[in-house]
Motif scaffolding. Structure first.
Motif, PDB file in Angstrom:
ATOM      1  N   LYS A 109       0.770  -1.320  -0.111  1.00 26.89           N
ATOM      2  CA  LYS A 109      -0.117  -0.008   0.237  1.00 26.89           C
ATOM      3  C   LYS A 109       0.657   1.432   0.195  1.00 26.89           C
ATOM      4  O   LYS A 109       0.328   2.402  -0.629  1.00 26.89           O
ATOM      5  N   ASP A 160       1.970   1.729  -3.478  1.00 25.62           N
ATOM      6  CA  ASP A 160       0.674   2.363  -4.177  1.00 25.62           C
ATOM      7  C   ASP A 160       0.686   3.884  -3.731  1.00 25.62           C
ATOM      8  O   ASP A 160       0.472   4.571  -4.877  1.00 25.62           O
ATOM      9  N   ILE A 161       0.949   4.272  -2.790  1.00 24.96           N
ATOM     10  CA  ILE A 161       0.772   5.938  -2.330  1.00 24.96           C
ATOM     11  C   ILE A 161       1.831   6.453  -2.825  1.00 24.96           C
ATOM     12  O   ILE A 161       1.526   7.791  -3.530  1.00 24.96           O
ATOM     13  N   GLU A 162       3.040   5.854  -2.878  1.00 23.19           N
ATOM     14  CA  GLU A 162       4.228   6.492  -3.483  1.00 23.19           C
ATOM     15  C   GLU A 162       4.058   6.834  -5.119  1.00 23.19           C
ATOM     16  O   GLU A 162       4.037   7.872  -5.607  1.00 23.19           O
ATOM     17  N   HIS A 163       3.288   5.724  -5.678  1.00 23.94           N
ATOM     18  CA  HIS A 163       3.277   5.934  -7.068  1.00 23.94           C
ATOM     19  C   HIS A 163       1.781   6.930  -7.316  1.00 23.94           C
ATOM     20  O   HIS A 163       1.913   7.709  -8.358  1.00 23.94           O
ATOM     21  N   LEU A 164       0.853   6.812  -6.363  1.00 24.54           N
ATOM     22  CA  LEU A 164      -0.204   7.940  -6.475  1.00 24.54           C
ATOM     23  C   LEU A 164       0.174   9.369  -6.268  1.00 24.54           C
ATOM     24  O   LEU A 164      -0.238  10.278  -7.068  1.00 24.54           O
ATOM     25  N   TYR A 165       1.050   9.440  -5.496  1.00 25.23           N
ATOM     26  CA  TYR A 165       1.851  10.870  -5.086  1.00 25.23           C
ATOM     27  C   TYR A 165       2.528  11.326  -6.474  1.00 25.23           C
ATOM     28  O   TYR A 165       2.346  12.490  -6.695  1.00 25.23           O
ATOM     29  N   ASP A 191       1.809  10.394  -9.559  1.00 28.81           N
ATOM     30  CA  ASP A 191       0.818  10.313 -10.575  1.00 28.81           C
ATOM     31  C   ASP A 191       0.232  11.952 -10.184  1.00 28.81           C
ATOM     32  O   ASP A 191      -0.115  12.638 -11.133  1.00 28.81           O
ATOM     33  N   LEU A 192      -0.084  12.293  -9.064  1.00 31.45           N
ATOM     34  CA  LEU A 192      -0.774  13.655  -8.607  1.00 31.45           C
ATOM     35  C   LEU A 192       0.279  14.659  -8.924  1.00 31.45           C
ATOM     36  O   LEU A 192      -0.324  15.722  -9.279  1.00 31.45           O
TER      37      LEU A 192
END
Length: 102
Positions: A74, A77-82, A84-85
């Motif tokens: 997770k 995943d959060i690192e990837h989402l950051y 992407d953001l």
């Protein structure tokens, strides 16, 4: 052959006294045996309890390892989402800059 100078009544009394002493010792040993048997039963029960606790500990450690692995996934995943953001913010700013510049 040498005769025993002790009268027969004294020998009988001496035998009874020794028998009584043996009975006292036997009773004491029987009490000790009962006590030790109870202690053994209690120790065996405690050992079984500890073994079950050990099994529970192993299962809990396994669950913890799985949970830590999930948390790690997770976090990735959060690192990837950051990431992407951050890309979306950059693209939005570029788009806004193009709108106002054009």
């Amino acid at each position: 052959r040498k005769e025993d100078p002790t009268p027969p009544a004294a020998n009988s009394f001496s035998g009874i006294r020794s028998l009584e002493e043996l009975e006292v010792v036997a009773n004491k040993l029987a009490e000790d045996l009962v006590l030790k048997s109870r202690q053994l039963s209690a120790s065996q029960a405690r050992l079984a309890e500890l073994e079950r606790g050990g099994e529970d500990l192993v299962a809990t450690k396994r669950k913890l390892a799985m949970a830590l692995e999930l948390v790690g996934e997770k976090e990735e995943d959060i690192e990837h989402l950051y990431g992407d953001l951050a890309d979306l913010k950059r693209l939005y700013r570029e788009h806004v800059d193009e709108l106002y510049a054009g």
